[in-house]
Enzyme design. Structure first.
Site, short mmCIF file in Angstrom:
data_model
loop_
_atom_site.label_atom_id
_atom_site.label_comp_id
_atom_site.label_asym_id
_atom_site.label_seq_id
_atom_site.Cartn_x
_atom_site.Cartn_y
_atom_site.Cartn_z
N GLY A 1 0.83 -1.20 0.00
CA GLY A 1 0.00 0.00 0.00
C GLY A 1 0.86 1.24 0.00
N GLN B 1 2.98 9.90 1.26
CA GLN B 1 4.24 9.15 1.26
C GLN B 1 5.09 9.45 0.03
OE1 GLN B 1 2.27 5.15 2.17
NE2 GLN B 1 4.23 5.01 3.24
N CYS C 1 5.92 0.09 7.62
CA CYS C 1 5.53 1.22 6.76
C CYS C 1 6.71 1.60 5.88
CB CYS C 1 5.12 2.39 7.65
SG CYS C 1 4.65 3.86 6.72
N LEU C 2 6.47 1.82 4.61
CA LEU C 2 7.54 2.21 3.68
C LEU C 2 8.20 3.52 4.12
CD1 LEU C 2 5.90 1.40 0.22
CD2 LEU C 2 7.67 0.09 1.40
N HIS D 1 -4.40 1.48 7.72
CA HIS D 1 -3.05 2.06 7.70
C HIS D 1 -2.98 3.20 6.67
CE1 HIS D 1 1.51 1.53 7.88
NE2 HIS D 1 1.35 2.28 6.79
N GLU D 2 -3.51 2.97 5.47
CA GLU D 2 -3.41 3.98 4.41
C GLU D 2 -4.31 5.18 4.70
OE1 GLU D 2 -0.94 3.62 2.61
OE2 GLU D 2 -0.61 1.51 3.01
N HIS E 1 -2.62 7.55 7.02
CA HIS E 1 -1.63 8.42 6.37
C HIS E 1 -2.27 9.74 5.91
CE1 HIS E 1 2.23 6.44 6.16
NE2 HIS E 1 1.72 5.31 5.70
ZN LIG Z 1 2.65 3.50 5.76
#
Ligand SMILES: [Zn+2]
Length: 174
Positions: free
Chosen positions: A43, A48, A86-87, A128-129, A132
């Site tokens: 995701g 991000q 998380c990226l 999660h997304e 963000h």
């Molecule tokens: Zn994330």
């Protein structure tokens, strides 16, 4: 697209709703998909990649790949405690409490409304997304001890020194 990491202010800004469903949005969707697969991740949300818009893409291997604009979560049920990463916080993972089932209502890239209900991994991705887009990261949902251990892990990874030059020379000589 360059993935922004912890410390970048864009990750902490509430993102703006999408109002223009045009070619630029379609091209943003494509670039975000490419960036997500290259990372690789399951995701990726607008902030991000430095775009403060309420959009995310995901691919959980079953329901994806999918692009969601202006997501709103509804009908949360149950509880899930699983490792989450998380990226934008590269390295550590930590068990994070989430609803085990949730519905996400939003629009596709053309502005057509749709909804998707997910359980398990998909439920976790949707939460999660969407977080963000409100400037929230999974570490904000951890208790103090867990958060401290993630931060310590981050510091450890960042301070990992490269092998000294001498060793590199020796290795090359072998
Ligand atoms: Zn994330």
């Amino acid at each position: 697209m360059r993935i922004r990491t912890l410390g970048d202010p864009v990750l902490r800004q509430p993102a703006k709703p999408v109002t223009q469903f045009d070619r630029r949005l379609r091209s943003l969707r494509d670039d975000m998909m490419t960036t997500m697969y290259e990372a690789p991740g399951v995701g990726l949300a607008g902030p991000q990649v430095g775009i403060s818009l309420r959009v995310f893409v995901f691919d959980d291997g079953e329901s994806g790949p999918l692009f969601v604009a202006n997501p709103v979560l509804a009908n949360p049920e149950g509880e899930l405690l699983e490792e989450e990463g998380c990226l934008s916080i590269p390295g550590p993972y930590h068990e994070t409490k989430r609803f085990s089932r949730i519905t996400c209502r939003g629009s596709d890239v053309d502005g057509a409304p749709f909804e998707i209900t997910g359980e398990g991994l998909l439920a976790r991705i949707l939460q999660h997304e969407t977080d963000h887009l409100d400037g929230m990261l999974y570490i904000d949902r951890l208790d103090d001890d867990a958060r401290r251990s993630v931060m310590a892990e981050l510091r450890r990874l960042e301070l990992e020194p490269d092998p000294p030059p001498v060793r590199r020379v020796l290795r090359r000589a072998e």
